[in-house]
Design a protein around this motif. Structure first.
Motif, PDB file in Angstrom:
ATOM      1  N   LEU A  82       0.917  -1.063  -0.242  1.00 52.67           N
ATOM      2  CA  LEU A  82      -0.112  -0.065   0.267  1.00 52.67           C
ATOM      3  C   LEU A  82       0.732   1.407   0.123  1.00 52.67           C
ATOM      4  CD1 LEU A  82      -3.023  -0.874   2.381  1.00 52.67           C
ATOM      5  CD2 LEU A  82      -2.581  -1.605   0.139  1.00 52.67           C
ATOM      6  N   GLY A  83       2.123   1.222   0.276  1.00 56.38           N
ATOM      7  CA  GLY A  83       2.894   2.492   0.236  1.00 56.38           C
ATOM      8  C   GLY A  83       3.113   2.646   1.435  1.00 56.38           C
ATOM      9  N   ARG A  84       3.641   3.912   1.686  1.00 50.45           N
ATOM     10  CA  ARG A  84       3.700   4.522   3.029  1.00 50.45           C
ATOM     11  C   ARG A  84       2.580   5.268   3.387  1.00 50.45           C
ATOM     12  NH1 ARG A  84       8.913   7.902   1.761  1.00 50.45           N
ATOM     13  NH2 ARG A  84       7.585   8.590   0.128  1.00 50.45           N
ATOM     14  N   GLU A  85       2.213   5.094   4.753  1.00 53.64           N
ATOM     15  CA  GLU A  85       0.537   5.667   5.109  1.00 53.64           C
ATOM     16  C   GLU A  85       0.989   6.830   6.217  1.00 53.64           C
ATOM     17  OE1 GLU A  85      -2.091   1.829   4.914  1.00 53.64           O
ATOM     18  OE2 GLU A  85      -0.326   1.219   5.477  1.00 53.64           O
ATOM     19  N   THR A  86       0.180   7.430   6.658  1.00 58.09           N
ATOM     20  CA  THR A  86      -0.179   8.307   7.557  1.00 58.09           C
ATOM     21  C   THR A  86      -0.507   7.783   8.929  1.00 58.09           C
ATOM     22  OG1 THR A  86       0.068  10.235   6.119  1.00 58.09           O
ATOM     23  CG2 THR A  86      -0.761  10.455   8.507  1.00 58.09           C
ATOM     24  N   PHE A  87       0.152   7.900  10.022  1.00 59.02           N
ATOM     25  CA  PHE A  87      -0.006   7.327  11.414  1.00 59.02           C
ATOM     26  C   PHE A  87      -0.047   8.565  12.301  1.00 59.02           C
ATOM     27  CE2 PHE A  87       1.531   3.741   9.116  1.00 59.02           C
ATOM     28  CZ  PHE A  87       0.827   2.493   9.498  1.00 59.02           C
ATOM     29  N   LEU A  88      -0.681   8.085  13.554  1.00 57.15           N
ATOM     30  CA  LEU A  88      -0.894   9.131  14.549  1.00 57.15           C
ATOM     31  C   LEU A  88      -0.241   8.522  15.837  1.00 57.15           C
ATOM     32  CD1 LEU A  88      -2.257  12.284  15.375  1.00 57.15           C
ATOM     33  CD2 LEU A  88      -4.115  10.453  16.024  1.00 57.15           C
ATOM     34  N   ALA A  89       0.339   9.502  16.470  1.00 55.91           N
ATOM     35  CA  ALA A  89       0.902   9.022  17.864  1.00 55.91           C
ATOM     36  C   ALA A  89       0.886  10.257  18.857  1.00 55.91           C
ATOM     37  CB  ALA A  89       2.339   8.519  17.791  1.00 55.91           C
ATOM     38  N   PRO A  90       0.722   9.814  20.420  1.00 55.74           N
ATOM     39  CA  PRO A  90       0.834  10.992  21.257  1.00 55.74           C
ATOM     40  C   PRO A  90       1.986  11.377  21.597  1.00 55.74           C
ATOM     41  CG  PRO A  90       0.489   8.737  22.294  1.00 55.74           C
ATOM     42  CD  PRO A  90       0.441   8.535  20.583  1.00 55.74           C
ATOM     43  N   VAL A  91       2.293  12.586  22.274  1.00 50.50           N
ATOM     44  CA  VAL A  91       3.814  12.886  22.401  1.00 50.50           C
ATOM     45  C   VAL A  91       3.530  13.611  23.857  1.00 50.50           C
ATOM     46  CG1 VAL A  91       5.409  14.829  21.865  1.00 50.50           C
ATOM     47  CG2 VAL A  91       4.427  13.346  20.044  1.00 50.50           C
ATOM     48  N   SER A  92       4.487  13.059  24.676  1.00 56.46           N
ATOM     49  CA  SER A  92       4.489  13.994  26.037  1.00 56.46           C
ATOM     50  C   SER A  92       5.995  14.458  26.111  1.00 56.46           C
ATOM     51  CB  SER A  92       4.394  12.586  27.157  1.00 56.46           C
ATOM     52  OG  SER A  92       5.288  11.700  27.052  1.00 56.46           O
ATOM     53  N   TRP A  93       6.063  15.223  27.212  1.00 56.87           N
ATOM     54  CA  TRP A  93       7.171  15.857  27.013  1.00 56.87           C
ATOM     55  C   TRP A  93       8.001  15.522  28.697  1.00 56.87           C
ATOM     56  CZ3 TRP A  93       9.034  19.148  23.493  1.00 56.87           C
ATOM     57  CH2 TRP A  93       8.211  19.279  22.373  1.00 56.87           C
ATOM     58  N   ASP A  94       9.180  15.589  28.771  1.00 53.17           N
ATOM     59  CA  ASP A  94      10.080  15.290  29.885  1.00 53.17           C
ATOM     60  C   ASP A  94      11.189  15.983  29.673  1.00 53.17           C
ATOM     61  OD1 ASP A  94      11.108  14.052  32.460  1.00 53.17           O
ATOM     62  OD2 ASP A  94      12.254  12.801  31.089  1.00 53.17           O
ATOM     63  N   ASP A  95      11.593  16.847  30.725  1.00 52.46           N
ATOM     64  CA  ASP A  95      12.856  17.664  30.851  1.00 52.46           C
ATOM     65  C   ASP A  95      12.978  18.716  29.523  1.00 52.46           C
ATOM     66  OD1 ASP A  95      14.960  18.882  32.027  1.00 52.46           O
ATOM     67  OD2 ASP A  95      16.279  17.297  31.196  1.00 52.46           O
ATOM     68  N   GLY A  96      11.903  19.183  28.998  1.00 51.03           N
ATOM     69  CA  GLY A  96      11.907  19.836  27.886  1.00 51.03           C
ATOM     70  C   GLY A  96      12.033  19.056  26.393  1.00 51.03           C
ATOM     71  N   TRP A  97      12.088  17.527  26.352  1.00 53.49           N
ATOM     72  CA  TRP A  97      12.213  16.929  25.226  1.00 53.49           C
ATOM     73  C   TRP A  97      10.839  16.155  25.193  1.00 53.49           C
ATOM     74  CZ3 TRP A  97      15.897  18.000  22.449  1.00 53.49           C
ATOM     75  CH2 TRP A  97      17.338  18.378  23.356  1.00 53.49           C
ATOM     76  N   PRO A  98      10.810  15.685  23.692  1.00 50.87           N
ATOM     77  CA  PRO A  98       9.387  15.217  23.337  1.00 50.87           C
ATOM     78  C   PRO A  98       9.685  13.590  23.535  1.00 50.87           C
ATOM     79  CG  PRO A  98      10.494  15.857  21.343  1.00 50.87           C
ATOM     80  CD  PRO A  98      11.278  16.380  22.626  1.00 50.87           C
ATOM     81  N   ILE A  99       8.646  13.063  24.100  1.00 49.11           N
ATOM     82  CA  ILE A  99       8.652  11.447  24.044  1.00 49.11           C
ATOM     83  C   ILE A  99       7.482  11.048  23.237  1.00 49.11           C
ATOM     84  CG2 ILE A  99       8.589   9.390  25.432  1.00 49.11           C
ATOM     85  CD1 ILE A  99       9.693  10.957  27.697  1.00 49.11           C
ATOM     86  N   VAL A 100       7.755  10.095  22.248  1.00 51.95           N
ATOM     87  CA  VAL A 100       6.699   9.930  21.472  1.00 51.95           C
ATOM     88  C   VAL A 100       6.152   8.369  21.982  1.00 51.95           C
ATOM     89  CG1 VAL A 100       5.977   9.041  19.093  1.00 51.95           C
ATOM     90  CG2 VAL A 100       7.970  10.764  19.517  1.00 51.95           C
ATOM     91  N   GLY A 101       4.756   8.404  22.279  1.00 53.58           N
ATOM     92  CA  GLY A 101       4.124   7.115  22.647  1.00 53.58           C
ATOM     93  C   GLY A 101       3.985   5.943  21.640  1.00 53.58           C
ATOM     94  N   GLY A 102       3.317   5.026  22.027  1.00 51.42           N
ATOM     95  CA  GLY A 102       3.538   3.866  21.240  1.00 51.42           C
ATOM     96  C   GLY A 102       2.696   3.887  19.793  1.00 51.42           C
ATOM     97  N   ILE A 103       3.394   3.506  18.737  1.00 50.20           N
ATOM     98  CA  ILE A 103       2.445   3.484  17.504  1.00 50.20           C
ATOM     99  C   ILE A 103       2.148   2.167  17.084  1.00 50.20           C
ATOM    100  CG2 ILE A 103       2.478   4.468  15.258  1.00 50.20           C
ATOM    101  CD1 ILE A 103       5.101   6.217  16.040  1.00 50.20           C
ATOM    102  N   GLY A 104       0.821   1.726  17.374  1.00 52.86           N
ATOM    103  CA  GLY A 104       0.175   0.303  16.894  1.00 52.86           C
ATOM    104  C   GLY A 104      -0.954   0.647  16.158  1.00 52.86           C
ATOM    105  N   SER A 105      -1.456  -0.695  15.967  1.00 54.34           N
ATOM    106  CA  SER A 105      -2.549  -0.675  14.741  1.00 54.34           C
ATOM    107  C   SER A 105      -4.031  -0.232  15.597  1.00 54.34           C
ATOM    108  CB  SER A 105      -3.011  -1.985  14.390  1.00 54.34           C
ATOM    109  OG  SER A 105      -1.696  -2.667  13.800  1.00 54.34           O
ATOM    110  N   GLU A 106      -3.613   0.117  16.849  1.00 53.84           N
ATOM    111  CA  GLU A 106      -4.533   0.608  17.620  1.00 53.84           C
ATOM    112  C   GLU A 106      -3.893   1.346  18.870  1.00 53.84           C
ATOM    113  OE1 GLU A 106      -7.236  -2.162  19.267  1.00 53.84           O
ATOM    114  OE2 GLU A 106      -8.529  -2.419  17.684  1.00 53.84           O
ATOM    115  N   ILE A 107      -4.444   2.576  19.134  1.00 53.43           N
ATOM    116  CA  ILE A 107      -3.637   3.246  20.128  1.00 53.43           C
ATOM    117  C   ILE A 107      -4.987   3.975  20.929  1.00 53.43           C
ATOM    118  CG2 ILE A 107      -1.582   4.169  18.675  1.00 53.43           C
ATOM    119  CD1 ILE A 107      -2.960   6.884  18.444  1.00 53.43           C
ATOM    120  N   VAL A 108      -4.422   4.414  22.089  1.00 53.02           N
ATOM    121  CA  VAL A 108      -5.355   5.063  22.851  1.00 53.02           C
ATOM    122  C   VAL A 108      -6.229   6.350  22.310  1.00 53.02           C
ATOM    123  CG1 VAL A 108      -6.079   6.133  24.988  1.00 53.02           C
ATOM    124  CG2 VAL A 108      -4.620   4.190  24.960  1.00 53.02           C
ATOM    125  N   ALA A 109      -7.495   6.654  22.037  1.00 48.36           N
ATOM    126  CA  ALA A 109      -8.030   7.533  21.541  1.00 48.36           C
ATOM    127  C   ALA A 109      -7.719   9.004  22.196  1.00 48.36           C
ATOM    128  CB  ALA A 109      -9.619   7.408  21.523  1.00 48.36           C
TER     129      ALA A 109
END
Length: 497
Positions: free
Chosen positions: A262-289
């Protein structure tokens, strides 16, 4: 706990760039050799996206010469909103390089292109500082000041931070002011299995930039994960002030090494912050809404009867779409295609397609080829496509795989108007050599039964075999004379993408 399904934009929708305007979100993707270019999407919840147009829909906006190779054309847009208007900067690697477009409404119309001869490299980004100075950053990573009203650059480009030591292909830069810092987000490692996202921060748009000690902040390289090639990301703030990332990824299937048709597709992931740096949450087929009400918008019609005055924006053609070749008025209620000079093996062919967005799907089309020959095809590029071709009372199942082009099977029909079917299906992997799916080519008989002409291995219509940056596109084509299409229907065979 509510979950959402990833990808949020399934199918060939790579290199997402996002911007927020009040409670609305807008997103743009790469389009490569297809016309119109740069699809534009709208959402109010970051989850449900509706295509509202294509930014580059006029020939003067997008020139893709007939010699434009597959996976050439339009690369990696950046979409931003500043000073009351939308700004889109993009690279056409097949004509004129980097260009800038503007619009008051993201749905269009968009301006004619402003050439940017002083901006070099692909994946250009735009960012404005507090003094209104516009900074343009490109793959490499190189940066130059830009006057976006004239297209003139100010000063010489300079290299800034280029990612993790030794990591190849630093690209897809995006620059943001968040809190006290300017953050430079880039992709690195190449867009294949080694893809990842790294970030640095500094006191100004020009740096100096300090890399995050946890770089790469996102990668699935070396992981046993159903989503791979994760990278080329952009950031947006949710309605509640939280942060989210859109990024490209793939869903390889089958045995070794895995194939993503199918080619390269667009996914969504949550981002949190720690000490001023972004932390990317898990990227799966399902994520918390996301913790706000989801607002589904209109969906792309699964069936097109070609009764509208214009084509839905999800339809794409190869390199151009001359009015003399594609018509919705020549035969009322039908799409009319006039053949060009070439076949699906050539660079100049009359083809109209939609992106395959589900790993398992069924496509049907009623086609009248009485005035010529043509049919229904699933395409990756000129050297990799399967098709059902109708001519002179005969339907042929054909396969083009690299240098080989063969007629796999043939079927006699009584009428030149036939219903053609392409279906993709997958099965459990029992052998490391198993492909990602099976592509079935068939004819639907007048009584509704299906005569299967061929069942072909889907790996040959995948990036891992063909190379390049695109995904499968399915639709009708004309090889000779005139072909009419009564209707086209796309049906997912599973609810999730």
């Amino acid at each position: 706990m509510a979950v959402i399904v990833n990808p949020v934009l399934p199918g060939f929708h790579p290199d997402p760039s996002i911007c927020r305007v009040g409670g609305d979100y807008f997103l743009a993707c790469s389009s490569f050799e297809y016309f119109p270019g740069v699809p534009i999407f709208h959402s109010r919840d970051l989850v449900h996206w509706t295509q509202i147009g294509n930014a580059l829909e006029r020939p003067e906006q997008l020139r893709l010469p007939v010699g434009t190779r597959s996976s050439g054309g339009v690369y990696a847009p950046t979409l931003r909103h500043h000073d009351g208007r939308f700004w889109l900067i993009v690279t056409n690697v097949s004509d004129r390089g980097n260009m800038l477009f503007t619009a008051i409404d993201a749905a269009g119309p968009w301006s004619d292109p402003m050439p940017l001869p002083g901006v070099h490299g692909i994946d250009p980004d735009l960012a404005w500082d507090d003094d209104g100075v516009c900074w343009c950053t490109t793959a490499g990573i190189s940066q130059v000041r830009l006057d976006p009203l004239t297209g003139r650059t100010i000063g010489a480009p300079r290299r800034i931070w280029s990612g993790s030591p030794g990591a190849k292909a630093p690209e897809a830069p995006h620059l943001y002011r968040i809190g006290d810092f300017w953050y430079l987000l880039i992709a690195e490692g190449g867009t294949e299995r080694g893809h990842g996202v790294a970030v640095a921060r500094g006191p100004s748009p020009a740096g100096p930039f300090e890399p995050c000690p946890r770089n790469p902040i996102l990668t699935h390289r070396g992981l046993d994960h159903p989503i791979q090639n994760t990278g080329h990301a952009d950031l947006a703030q949710g309605p509640d002030g939280s942060w989210w990332m859109v990024l490209l990824g793939t869903r390889p299937r089958g045995g070794s090494p895995g194939w993503h048709p199918l080619g390269r597709e667009t996914f969504l992931a949550p981002v949190s912050w720690d000490d001023g740096w972004p932390i990317v949450g898990g990227i799966g087929s399902e994520i918390v809404a996301p913790p706000w009400p989801l607002q589904p918008g209109p969906v792309t019609p699964s069936r097109d009867d070609f009764d509208a005055r214009v084509l839905h924006p999800s339809w794409i053609s190869l390199r151009h779409r001359p009015a003399s070749v594609y018509s919705l008025t020549e035969r009322a209620g039908w799409l009319t295609l006039h053949a060009g000079q070439g076949s699906l093996d050539d660079l100049d062919v009359t083809f109209l397609g939609r992106r395959q967005q589900h790993l398992q799907c069924r496509v049907r089309a009623r086609i009248d080829a009485g005035g010529g020959s043509g049919g229904l095809a699933v395409r990756l590029d000129e050297l990799h496509h399967y098709e059902l071709q109708v001519a002179a009372g005969r339907v042929e199942a054909r396969a083009r795989i690299g240098p080989a082009s063969v007629v796999v099977a043939a079927h006699e029909v009584r009428d030149e108007t036939v219903v053609l079917l392409i279906e993709t299906s997958s099965a459990p992997v029992r052998d490391p050599r198993d492909g990602p799916d099976v592509v079935t080519l068939g004819v639907e008989e007048p009584d509704g039964t299906v005569t299967v002409l061929a069942e072909l291995d889907g790996r040959y219509l995948s990036t891992e075999v063909a190379g390049g940056f695109t995904g499968r596109v399915i639709g009708p084509y004309a090889l000779a004379g005139t072909v009419h299409v009564d209707w086209f229907e796309y049906e997912p065979l599973i609810l999730a993408p």
